[in-house]
Design a protein around this motif. Structure first.
Motif, PDB file in Angstrom:
ATOM      1  N   MET A   1      35.412  35.620  40.545  1.00 57.12           N
ATOM      2  CA  MET A   1      36.501  36.568  40.388  1.00 57.12           C
ATOM      3  C   MET A   1      36.257  37.375  39.114  1.00 57.12           C
ATOM      4  O   MET A   1      36.110  36.805  38.042  1.00 57.12           O
ATOM      5  CB  MET A   1      37.823  35.791  40.324  1.00 57.12           C
ATOM      6  CG  MET A   1      39.035  36.633  40.598  1.00 57.12           C
ATOM      7  SD  MET A   1      40.569  35.655  40.537  1.00 57.12           S
ATOM      8  CE  MET A   1      40.625  35.032  42.196  1.00 57.12           C
ATOM      9  N   LYS A   2      36.204  38.683  39.255  1.00 56.26           N
ATOM     10  CA  LYS A   2      35.910  39.541  38.094  1.00 56.26           C
ATOM     11  C   LYS A   2      37.017  39.504  37.051  1.00 56.26           C
ATOM     12  O   LYS A   2      36.767  39.275  35.884  1.00 56.26           O
ATOM     13  CB  LYS A   2      35.688  40.984  38.558  1.00 56.26           C
ATOM     14  CG  LYS A   2      34.410  41.178  39.330  1.00 56.26           C
ATOM     15  CD  LYS A   2      34.230  42.631  39.695  1.00 56.26           C
ATOM     16  CE  LYS A   2      32.961  42.817  40.493  1.00 56.26           C
ATOM     17  NZ  LYS A   2      32.759  44.198  40.894  1.00 56.26           N
ATOM     18  N   ASN A   3      38.234  39.783  37.467  1.00 61.02           N
ATOM     19  CA  ASN A   3      39.371  39.802  36.548  1.00 61.02           C
ATOM     20  C   ASN A   3      40.424  38.812  37.023  1.00 61.02           C
ATOM     21  O   ASN A   3      41.359  39.184  37.720  1.00 61.02           O
ATOM     22  CB  ASN A   3      39.987  41.208  36.470  1.00 61.02           C
ATOM     23  CG  ASN A   3      39.038  42.192  35.839  1.00 61.02           C
ATOM     24  OD1 ASN A   3      38.380  41.861  34.865  1.00 61.02           O
ATOM     25  ND2 ASN A   3      38.976  43.388  36.383  1.00 61.02           N
TER      26      ASN A   3
END
Length: 144
Positions: A1-3
């Motif tokens: 998950m990037k953010n």
């Protein structure tokens, strides 16, 4: 998950949640002794994510159209009327949701009143419909 999402600051421990649930069940059971205890009351209400997301979209969209800065949802406890129209829910506890926010006069007032909005408690928005009819915990009661 990037953010990944930030951890909400209103989280409680599972142990405290269990204590709250036991307290509610014990207090509610004590208040229903005698003739009124015809059936076991609800002690949990479930809404699907889709229903909650749809309601949030509804209150944000229609709240803005009605001139409100929608800032939250208040959860109210209620009891269904004890009549035939409400069938198996008659006389049982429910939980309904009401949007909260502040009336904004115009776009320039919105920027100027932002600090004022944050200072006072949000008010229920009467022009928007509350949400109800989640699935309630059926006997045997759900235990957290």
């Amino acid at each position: 998950m990037k953010n990944p999402p930030a951890k909400p600051n209103q989280l409680i421990t599972k142990e405290f949640a269990k204590q709250l649930n036991v307290n509610y069940n014990n207090k509610k059971a004590a208040s229903l002794t005698g003739k009124r205890a015809k059936k076991e009351d609800a002690n949990a209400v479930w809404y699907s994510l889709e229903a909650l997301e749809s309601y949030i979209h509804y209150i944000k969209t229609h709240g803005a159209q009605d001139g409100y800065n929608v800032d939250g949802i208040r959860f109210y406890f209620g009891v269904y009327p004890d009549d035939e129209q409400h069938g198996e829910k008659a006389g049982l506890t429910t939980l309904f949701l009401v949007p909260t926010g502040k009336k904004v006069e115009d776009s320039t007032a919105q920027v100027q009143s932002f600090a004022k909005i944050q200072e006072s408690a949000p008010a229920d928005i009467q022009s928007l419909d509350p949400m109800n009819y989640g699935n309630i915990g059926r006997p045997p009661s759900l235990i957290y």
